[in-house]
Design an enzyme around this catalytic site. Structure first.
Site, PDB file in Angstrom:
ATOM      1  N   CYS A 134     -14.622 -18.826 -12.507  1.00 54.22           N
ATOM      2  CA  CYS A 134     -14.283 -20.210 -12.195  1.00 54.22           C
ATOM      3  C   CYS A 134     -14.057 -20.920 -13.525  1.00 54.22           C
ATOM      4  O   CYS A 134     -14.855 -20.786 -14.444  1.00 54.22           O
ATOM      5  CB  CYS A 134     -15.432 -20.891 -11.442  1.00 54.22           C
ATOM      6  SG  CYS A 134     -15.132 -22.655 -11.164  1.00 54.22           S
TER       7      CYS A 134
ATOM      8  N   TYR B 132     -22.230 -22.069 -22.362  1.00 51.00           N
ATOM      9  CA  TYR B 132     -23.310 -22.989 -22.684  1.00 51.00           C
ATOM     10  C   TYR B 132     -24.630 -22.716 -21.975  1.00 51.00           C
ATOM     11  O   TYR B 132     -25.690 -22.767 -22.592  1.00 51.00           O
ATOM     12  CB  TYR B 132     -22.880 -24.433 -22.354  1.00 51.00           C
ATOM     13  CG  TYR B 132     -24.022 -25.419 -22.329  1.00 51.00           C
ATOM     14  CD1 TYR B 132     -24.562 -25.897 -23.519  1.00 51.00           C
ATOM     15  CD2 TYR B 132     -24.583 -25.846 -21.127  1.00 51.00           C
ATOM     16  CE1 TYR B 132     -25.635 -26.770 -23.511  1.00 51.00           C
ATOM     17  CE2 TYR B 132     -25.650 -26.727 -21.118  1.00 51.00           C
ATOM     18  CZ  TYR B 132     -26.171 -27.185 -22.306  1.00 51.00           C
ATOM     19  OH  TYR B 132     -27.228 -28.034 -22.299  1.00 51.00           O
TER      20      TYR B 132
ATOM     21  N   CYS C 173     -13.510 -26.891 -14.115  1.00 52.19           N
ATOM     22  CA  CYS C 173     -13.736 -28.124 -14.877  1.00 52.19           C
ATOM     23  C   CYS C 173     -12.863 -28.158 -16.132  1.00 52.19           C
ATOM     24  O   CYS C 173     -12.689 -29.213 -16.744  1.00 52.19           O
ATOM     25  CB  CYS C 173     -15.211 -28.284 -15.221  1.00 52.19           C
ATOM     26  SG  CYS C 173     -15.888 -26.888 -16.128  1.00 52.19           S
TER      27      CYS C 173
ATOM     28  N   ASN D 185     -30.399 -22.382  -6.576  1.00 45.52           N
ATOM     29  CA  ASN D 185     -29.622 -22.757  -7.751  1.00 45.52           C
ATOM     30  C   ASN D 185     -28.164 -22.817  -7.329  1.00 45.52           C
ATOM     31  O   ASN D 185     -27.632 -21.834  -6.817  1.00 45.52           O
ATOM     32  CB  ASN D 185     -29.803 -21.714  -8.856  1.00 45.52           C
ATOM     33  CG  ASN D 185     -28.853 -21.937 -10.017  1.00 45.52           C
ATOM     34  OD1 ASN D 185     -28.482 -23.071 -10.312  1.00 45.52           O
ATOM     35  ND2 ASN D 185     -28.449 -20.872 -10.672  1.00 45.52           N
ATOM     36  N   GLY D 186     -27.531 -23.955  -7.548  1.00 45.34           N
ATOM     37  CA  GLY D 186     -26.129 -24.099  -7.175  1.00 45.34           C
ATOM     38  C   GLY D 186     -25.891 -25.466  -6.570  1.00 45.34           C
ATOM     39  O   GLY D 186     -26.651 -26.402  -6.798  1.00 45.34           O
TER      40      GLY D 186
ATOM     41  N   CYS E 228     -30.281 -24.953 -12.024  1.00 49.02           N
ATOM     42  CA  CYS E 228     -31.691 -24.642 -11.850  1.00 49.02           C
ATOM     43  C   CYS E 228     -31.942 -23.197 -12.225  1.00 49.02           C
ATOM     44  O   CYS E 228     -31.017 -22.410 -12.375  1.00 49.02           O
ATOM     45  CB  CYS E 228     -32.116 -24.856 -10.402  1.00 49.02           C
ATOM     46  SG  CYS E 228     -31.772 -26.514  -9.803  1.00 49.02           S
TER      47      CYS E 228
ATOM     48  N   GLY F 104     -33.546 -25.918 -16.247  1.00 52.30           N
ATOM     49  CA  GLY F 104     -33.980 -27.122 -15.537  1.00 52.30           C
ATOM     50  C   GLY F 104     -35.296 -27.614 -16.066  1.00 52.30           C
ATOM     51  O   GLY F 104     -36.250 -26.846 -16.139  1.00 52.30           O
TER      52      GLY F 104
ATOM     53  N   CYS G  19     -17.911 -30.708 -12.260  1.00 47.39           N
ATOM     54  CA  CYS G  19     -18.260 -29.442 -11.602  1.00 47.39           C
ATOM     55  C   CYS G  19     -18.856 -29.762 -10.236  1.00 47.39           C
ATOM     56  O   CYS G  19     -19.731 -30.610 -10.133  1.00 47.39           O
ATOM     57  CB  CYS G  19     -19.293 -28.692 -12.429  1.00 47.39           C
ATOM     58  SG  CYS G  19     -19.883 -27.196 -11.603  1.00 47.39           S
TER      59      CYS G  19
ATOM     60  N   CYS H 213     -19.113 -18.593 -12.893  1.00 46.15           N
ATOM     61  CA  CYS H 213     -18.964 -19.796 -13.735  1.00 46.15           C
ATOM     62  C   CYS H 213     -18.851 -19.401 -15.207  1.00 46.15           C
ATOM     63  O   CYS H 213     -19.806 -18.911 -15.806  1.00 46.15           O
ATOM     64  CB  CYS H 213     -20.175 -20.706 -13.537  1.00 46.15           C
ATOM     65  SG  CYS H 213     -20.241 -22.047 -14.730  1.00 46.15           S
TER      66      CYS H 213
END
Ligand code: 5GP
Ligand code: SF4
Ligand code: MG
Length: 468
Positions: free
Chosen positions: A443, A251, A446, A103-104, A2, A28, A392, A245
């Protein structure tokens, strides 16, 4: 995933939040909302499904007067796109109102929710964010930032928050720093008669949009309160290892943003350059991107390998992101609606197609077919991230392991499945080393399977809101 924004100290706060949401639309597209608090402390909201431009117009904004506002754009799994889940949430409690945008993804939301329900709480949405509002309302602290700290103790996972309690604006970022959140300041001489003002946003591109100056990141674990007396910063939560992240750089974020203190454009360019060194394509005649998300990486690849960069795929900007389609058939058709190949560039050529990531493989498979139909002689695919092998749990809506092509197949098998002549992914170490502020503190779960937290108990149930 988001986008969030919070504004305080400008007479036209809701309007500024509205403009800022346009710049956060890529984070979003399923719904948008704004909560404005007027100068008597009365809060009002506008909430709508769809894009900011479709859902919220100036007429709806008109009643949201006052100098405090927060806004949210939401991206979630299909099926949960209902008005109850649109954020910011706005509720009344004994202390007045709470408005909150998140957001998260809260990884222990199920447990927290069950505990609250056992005590009699009633939930009106299916998103993981509502637990925060209940926990806030239960705090007996007097200062808004202490109430928020009470609410966040014991909350696990990823959150960046903008919150209004009364006329106090709060911003908070989880101690791991998973998601980006920045603070900006309006110039005090803004011609609006107001003395400056503060804005918080997921990305700096929203600050540029509203004419604010980037000041700094909201630090991991920090809570910032802004009220009529000024700005207060506190770190009430236990410190934790940094887990920013890496996919934000690969991306998600916009290249014109500074994220985690680093230019996203510079990060993507470096990822592409590194990819060219790790996976060269001898004899190739040109490089092209899968627009728009891999433009910078493809440019980096082309520069590093000394090959021309061409616009061989054209994207139709009037259709949304392909993931939003709930069915496979819908996704397949949408690749064709979204992209077309430029025969004049591709015919008879050995080409390098650069993308930032392969998730399901659906988009890629469709694109490879399209590029071959346009006459390419050889198609070599290069990916500016490592293979995505796991879901994720921290706010990006990647699918379950069973749908992730790299969780199911080896690189050679993926190449065969996609129909490319060769396939090269950036290595995990190379990806982390390429990000200018790397390689520590990111992180990469993924990609690597190194999840910093236990997997959520009931991840299916958690994948409902934004949260997610
Ligand atoms: P695939 O080939 O897996 O079907 O799609 C890969 C494409 O989806 C890439 O172009 C990549 O930029 C994009 N992508 C990667 N992650 C996400 C995501 O979380 N959401 C959306 N909408 N697109 C993504
Ligand atoms: Fe980002 Fe992947 Fe970690 Fe999720 S698991 S926070 S997408 S690096
Ligand atoms: Mg893309």
């Amino acid at each position: 995933m988001c986008g969030i924004i919070g504004v305080r100290g400008r007479t036209d706060a809701a309007e500024i939040a509205h403009w800022g949401l346009y710049a956060l639309q890529h984070r979003g597209q399923e719904s948008a909302g704004i909560v404005g608090v007027d100068d008597t402390g009365h809060a009002r909201s506008v909430r709508a499904l769809g894009l900011v431009s479709d859902g919220i117009d100036r007429e709806q904004l008109a009643p949201l007067t006052g100098s405090v506002a927060i806004g949210h754009t939401r991206y979630s799994t299909a099926g949960a796109t209902t008005l109850e889940n649109v954020q910011p949430l706005l509720v009344q409690f004994r202390g007045g109102h709470i408005g909150l945008g998140h957001n998260g993804n809260i990884t222990n939301a199920s447990e927290l929710r069950v505990a609250l329900e056992d005590r009699g709480s009633i939930f009106s949405s299916t998103n993981d964010t509502e637990v925060l509002v209940h926990r806030l309302a239960m705090s007996t602290a007097t200062q808004p930032e202490e109430q928020l700290a009470d609410a966040l103790r014991g909350v696990e996972g990823a959150y960046c928050l903008v919150v209004v309690i009364g006329r106090t604006l709060l911003a908070a970022r989880d101690p791991h720093g998973w998601r980006p959140l920045v603070m900006g300041r309006f110039p005090s001489n803004n011609g609006h008669g107001a003395a400056g003002g503060i804005v918080f946003a997921s990305e700096t591109c929203a600050l540029d949009m509203v004419g604010a100056r980037y000041e700094r990141e909201v630090a991991p674990g920090e809570i910032i309160a802004v009220d009529d007396t000024g700005i207060r910063s506190s770190f009430p939560l236990p410190a934790a290892p940094l887990h920013r992240c890496v996919f934000e750089h690969v991306y998600f974020s916009r290249p014109d943003s500074i994220v985690f203190g680093t230019s996203v454009e510079a990060a993507r360019r470096a990822l592409g350059q590194r990819l060219a060194r790790e996976c060269p394509t001898p004899g190739a005649e040109l490089v092209f991107s899968v627009p728009d998300s891999s433009n910078s990486a493809a440019l980096g690849y082309a520069e590093e390998s000394g090959l021309p960069f061409e616009f061989a795929l054209i994207r139709n900007h009037y259709v949304g992101r392909t993931f939003i389609q709930p069915t496979q058939a819908g996704r397949d058709a949408k690749v064709k609606v979204k992209y077309n190949a430029v025969r004049d560039l591709l015919e008879g050529k050995k080409v390098v197609m650069v993308d930032d990531s392969i998730v399901r493989g659906t988009t890629t498979r469709g694109l490879v077919t399209m590029v071959r139909h346009a006459g390419a002689r050889e198609v070599h695919m290069r990916v500016s991230s490592a293979p995505i092998t796991g879901p994720c749990y921290y706010g990006i809506d990647t699918p379950n392991r069973s749908e992730l092509i790299a969780a199911q197949l080896s690189v050679d098998e993926i190449a065969a499945d996609l129909g490319v002549d060769s396939l090269g992914y950036l290595s995990l170490d190379g990806m982390l080393a390429a990000v200018p502020s790397g390689p520590g503190g990111f992180c990469d779960a993924c990609f690597s399977g190194r999840y910093p937290t236990p997997a959520p108990v009931d991840s299916a149930k958690l994948r409902f809101g934004c949260g997610n």
